[in-house]
Design a protein around this motif. Structure first.
Motif, PDB file in Angstrom:
ATOM      1  N   TYR A   1     -36.796 -49.449  96.979  1.00  0.00           N
ATOM      2  CA  TYR A   1     -36.398 -50.819  97.298  1.00  0.00           C
ATOM      3  C   TYR A   1     -36.117 -50.979  98.791  1.00  0.00           C
ATOM      4  CZ  TYR A   1     -35.859 -51.118  92.272  1.00  0.00           C
ATOM      5  OH  TYR A   1     -36.117 -51.078  90.928  1.00  0.00           O
ATOM      6  N   THR A   2     -36.088 -52.225  99.222  1.00  0.00           N
ATOM      7  CA  THR A   2     -35.671 -52.542 100.581  1.00  0.00           C
ATOM      8  C   THR A   2     -34.143 -52.471 100.634  1.00  0.00           C
ATOM      9  OG1 THR A   2     -35.444 -54.899 100.094  1.00  0.00           O
ATOM     10  CG2 THR A   2     -37.606 -54.130 100.860  1.00  0.00           C
ATOM     11  N   LYS A   3     -33.600 -52.622 101.825  1.00  0.00           N
ATOM     12  CA  LYS A   3     -32.147 -52.618 101.993  1.00  0.00           C
ATOM     13  C   LYS A   3     -31.508 -53.703 101.128  1.00  0.00           C
ATOM     14  CE  LYS A   3     -28.543 -53.033 105.527  1.00  0.00           C
ATOM     15  NZ  LYS A   3     -28.276 -53.245 106.976  1.00  0.00           N
ATOM     16  N   GLU A   4     -32.127 -54.877 101.113  1.00  0.00           N
ATOM     17  CA  GLU A   4     -31.602 -55.978 100.303  1.00  0.00           C
ATOM     18  C   GLU A   4     -31.654 -55.630  98.815  1.00  0.00           C
ATOM     19  OE1 GLU A   4     -33.856 -56.227 102.650  1.00  0.00           O
ATOM     20  OE2 GLU A   4     -32.929 -57.485 104.193  1.00  0.00           O
ATOM     21  N   GLY A   5     -32.722 -54.946  98.424  1.00  0.00           N
ATOM     22  CA  GLY A   5     -32.857 -54.545  97.031  1.00  0.00           C
ATOM     23  C   GLY A   5     -31.777 -53.570  96.612  1.00  0.00           C
ATOM     24  N   TYR A   6     -31.505 -52.588  97.454  1.00  0.00           N
ATOM     25  CA  TYR A   6     -30.460 -51.608  97.138  1.00  0.00           C
ATOM     26  C   TYR A   6     -29.079 -52.260  97.093  1.00  0.00           C
ATOM     27  CZ  TYR A   6     -33.691 -47.682  97.574  1.00  0.00           C
ATOM     28  OH  TYR A   6     -34.721 -46.793  97.374  1.00  0.00           O
ATOM     29  N   GLU A   7     -28.877 -53.217  97.974  1.00  0.00           N
ATOM     30  CA  GLU A   7     -27.590 -53.912  97.960  1.00  0.00           C
ATOM     31  C   GLU A   7     -27.401 -54.656  96.638  1.00  0.00           C
ATOM     32  OE1 GLU A   7     -24.829 -56.729 100.825  1.00  0.00           O
ATOM     33  OE2 GLU A   7     -26.981 -56.588 101.225  1.00  0.00           O
ATOM     34  N   GLN A   8     -28.457 -55.289  96.154  1.00  0.00           N
ATOM     35  CA  GLN A   8     -28.366 -56.000  94.875  1.00  0.00           C
ATOM     36  C   GLN A   8     -28.202 -55.019  93.705  1.00  0.00           C
ATOM     37  OE1 GLN A   8     -31.281 -59.085  94.152  1.00  0.00           O
ATOM     38  NE2 GLN A   8     -31.258 -59.756  96.280  1.00  0.00           N
ATOM     39  N   LEU A   9     -28.884 -53.885  93.783  1.00  0.00           N
ATOM     40  CA  LEU A   9     -28.742 -52.873  92.729  1.00  0.00           C
ATOM     41  C   LEU A   9     -27.325 -52.312  92.675  1.00  0.00           C
ATOM     42  CD1 LEU A   9     -31.946 -50.623  92.764  1.00  0.00           C
ATOM     43  CD2 LEU A   9     -31.067 -51.955  90.844  1.00  0.00           C
ATOM     44  N   SER A  10     -26.656 -52.291  93.820  1.00  0.00           N
ATOM     45  CA  SER A  10     -25.301 -51.730  93.863  1.00  0.00           C
ATOM     46  C   SER A  10     -24.292 -52.579  93.092  1.00  0.00           C
ATOM     47  CB  SER A  10     -24.834 -51.591  95.318  1.00  0.00           C
ATOM     48  OG  SER A  10     -24.508 -52.854  95.889  1.00  0.00           O
ATOM     49  N   GLN A  11     -24.599 -53.859  92.920  1.00  0.00           N
ATOM     50  CA  GLN A  11     -23.615 -54.762  92.324  1.00  0.00           C
ATOM     51  C   GLN A  11     -23.244 -54.409  90.877  1.00  0.00           C
ATOM     52  OE1 GLN A  11     -25.161 -58.725  93.123  1.00  0.00           O
ATOM     53  NE2 GLN A  11     -25.158 -58.369  95.329  1.00  0.00           N
ATOM     54  N   PRO A  12     -24.195 -54.181  89.975  1.00  0.00           N
ATOM     55  CA  PRO A  12     -23.800 -53.775  88.620  1.00  0.00           C
ATOM     56  C   PRO A  12     -23.170 -52.389  88.591  1.00  0.00           C
ATOM     57  CG  PRO A  12     -26.204 -53.664  88.875  1.00  0.00           C
ATOM     58  CD  PRO A  12     -25.661 -54.368  90.076  1.00  0.00           C
ATOM     59  N   VAL A  13     -23.512 -51.546  89.563  1.00  0.00           N
ATOM     60  CA  VAL A  13     -22.904 -50.218  89.649  1.00  0.00           C
ATOM     61  C   VAL A  13     -21.441 -50.346  90.036  1.00  0.00           C
ATOM     62  CG1 VAL A  13     -22.935 -48.024  90.910  1.00  0.00           C
ATOM     63  CG2 VAL A  13     -25.083 -49.083  90.197  1.00  0.00           C
ATOM     64  N   VAL A  14     -21.164 -51.157  91.043  1.00  0.00           N
ATOM     65  CA  VAL A  14     -19.786 -51.398  91.482  1.00  0.00           C
ATOM     66  C   VAL A  14     -18.961 -51.985  90.351  1.00  0.00           C
ATOM     67  CG1 VAL A  14     -18.335 -52.832  92.975  1.00  0.00           C
ATOM     68  CG2 VAL A  14     -20.341 -51.669  93.924  1.00  0.00           C
ATOM     69  N   LYS A  15     -19.539 -52.924  89.642  1.00  0.00           N
ATOM     70  CA  LYS A  15     -18.817 -53.632  88.589  1.00  0.00           C
ATOM     71  C   LYS A  15     -18.292 -52.691  87.513  1.00  0.00           C
ATOM     72  CE  LYS A  15     -19.310 -57.509  85.357  1.00  0.00           C
ATOM     73  NZ  LYS A  15     -20.244 -58.570  84.839  1.00  0.00           N
ATOM     74  N   ILE A  16     -19.140 -51.777  87.054  1.00  0.00           N
ATOM     75  CA  ILE A  16     -18.709 -50.900  85.959  1.00  0.00           C
ATOM     76  C   ILE A  16     -17.797 -49.779  86.453  1.00  0.00           C
ATOM     77  CG2 ILE A  16     -20.648 -49.281  85.965  1.00  0.00           C
ATOM     78  CD1 ILE A  16     -20.596 -49.600  82.848  1.00  0.00           C
ATOM     79  N   ILE A  17     -18.035 -49.277  87.663  1.00  0.00           N
ATOM     80  CA  ILE A  17     -17.132 -48.258  88.207  1.00  0.00           C
ATOM     81  C   ILE A  17     -15.749 -48.863  88.417  1.00  0.00           C
ATOM     82  CG2 ILE A  17     -16.606 -46.838  90.225  1.00  0.00           C
ATOM     83  CD1 ILE A  17     -19.572 -46.289  90.547  1.00  0.00           C
ATOM     84  N   GLU A  18     -15.728 -50.062  88.949  1.00  0.00           N
ATOM     85  CA  GLU A  18     -14.471 -50.774  89.179  1.00  0.00           C
ATOM     86  C   GLU A  18     -13.702 -50.955  87.875  1.00  0.00           C
ATOM     87  OE1 GLU A  18     -13.417 -54.054  92.529  1.00  0.00           O
ATOM     88  OE2 GLU A  18     -15.038 -54.548  91.129  1.00  0.00           O
ATOM     89  N   LYS A  19     -14.416 -51.300  86.821  1.00  0.00           N
ATOM     90  CA  LYS A  19     -13.798 -51.480  85.506  1.00  0.00           C
ATOM     91  C   LYS A  19     -13.164 -50.172  85.039  1.00  0.00           C
ATOM     92  CE  LYS A  19     -14.977 -52.620  80.691  1.00  0.00           C
ATOM     93  NZ  LYS A  19     -14.544 -51.317  80.143  1.00  0.00           N
ATOM     94  N   TYR A  20     -13.855 -49.066  85.239  1.00  0.00           N
ATOM     95  CA  TYR A  20     -13.328 -47.758  84.815  1.00  0.00           C
ATOM     96  C   TYR A  20     -12.124 -47.350  85.652  1.00  0.00           C
ATOM     97  CZ  TYR A  20     -16.453 -46.199  81.165  1.00  0.00           C
ATOM     98  OH  TYR A  20     -17.087 -46.054  79.958  1.00  0.00           O
ATOM     99  N   LEU A  21     -12.120 -47.721  86.915  1.00  0.00           N
ATOM    100  CA  LEU A  21     -10.976 -47.394  87.777  1.00  0.00           C
ATOM    101  C   LEU A  21      -9.737 -48.159  87.346  1.00  0.00           C
ATOM    102  CD1 LEU A  21     -12.723 -47.431  91.279  1.00  0.00           C
ATOM    103  CD2 LEU A  21     -11.909 -45.415  90.019  1.00  0.00           C
ATOM    104  N   ASN A  22      -9.930 -49.333  86.765  1.00  0.00           N
ATOM    105  CA  ASN A  22      -8.800 -50.174  86.359  1.00  0.00           C
ATOM    106  C   ASN A  22      -8.318 -49.891  84.941  1.00  0.00           C
ATOM    107  OD1 ASN A  22      -8.775 -51.567  88.814  1.00  0.00           O
ATOM    108  ND2 ASN A  22     -10.310 -53.035  88.124  1.00  0.00           N
ATOM    109  N   ASP A  23      -9.102 -49.121  84.166  1.00  0.00           N
ATOM    110  CA  ASP A  23      -8.711 -48.806  82.776  1.00  0.00           C
ATOM    111  C   ASP A  23      -7.542 -47.826  82.745  1.00  0.00           C
ATOM    112  OD1 ASP A  23     -10.560 -50.458  81.728  1.00  0.00           O
ATOM    113  OD2 ASP A  23     -12.012 -48.903  81.170  1.00  0.00           O
TER     114      ASP A  23
END
Length: 218
Positions: A196-218
């Protein structure tokens, strides 16, 4: 009195130099070049919430993962471990091919069959569950038409096997395959390229951040 002032001064310096990262939870990301592409954006998004580390280099295929997993985990007590394999496993390679990575889906041999991939993933998950970390498996990203070493829709077949293994061992699955296909349409590195391009990787990071963040808050 002078001694007390010196002691107070030393303590103040120590406190000032104390890094907040020392008390943040630790997140390990194990994965291929796709994960290497989005990890900087994950790290940036979680900079005040977690220490995000990617395994050294490219995690390649599940066979390489079995060889390196102990070194990647090390002695650190990880709070969250996110991992993925697949794109290398389903790739066909031919030593005589001139394509990058010796990719050749016509005359090459697949790195690992579905059955071998399943076996390797089971062994990897068993090892990862020996840690106290919360585990997240990220599905294989989109394989576009015309990719030189990968067969279209093979990502779906390998993801089906992976989901079966994760369900068996109670591991959370972050299924980015469908969204990766959408992102690739506008932000793929090329029409026949899995990257992917830089923009593509940035967009791919969003669902990754979301679920990791959820696990950090559990």
């Amino acid at each position: 009195m002078k001694y007390k002032l010196i002691l107070i001064g030393c303590l103040a310096v120590m406190l000032a130099s104390f890094k907040t990262t020392d008390i943040l939870p630790d997140v390990l990301i194990i994965g291929d070049s796709i994960s290497l592409g989005y990890t900087p954006f994950v790290r940036k998004a979680l900079k005040d919430k977690a220490n995000v580390v990617h395994n050294k280099g490219n995690a390649q295929h599940s066979g390489y993962g079995l060889e390196q997993i102990d070194e990647w985990i090390g002695d650190k007590k990880w709070d969250v471990i996110q991992f993925n394999w697949g794109l290398w496993d389903l790739c066909y390679r031919n030593p005589e091919s001139k394509n990058q990575g010796n990719r050749d889906k016509v005359n090459g041999k697949v790195t690992f069959t579905l059955e071998e991939y399943e076996h390797n993933l089971e062994a990897l998950v068993v090892r990862l569950k020996e840690t106290d970390a919360k585990l997240i498996f990220v599905t294989t990203s989109y394989v576009p038409e015309g990719e030189l070493g990968r067969i279209v829709k093979s990502d779906k077949a390998y993801n089906k096997v992976a989901k079966k293994v994760m369900k068996k061992y109670g591991v959370t699955v972050n299924d980015i395959n469908k969204i990766s296909k959408k992102i690739h349409k506008d932000h793929g590195a090329g029409p026949k390229d899995v990257h992917y391009t830089k923009e593509g990787y940035e967009q791919l990071s969003q669902p990754v951040v979301k679920i990791i963040e959820k696990y950090l808050n559990d």
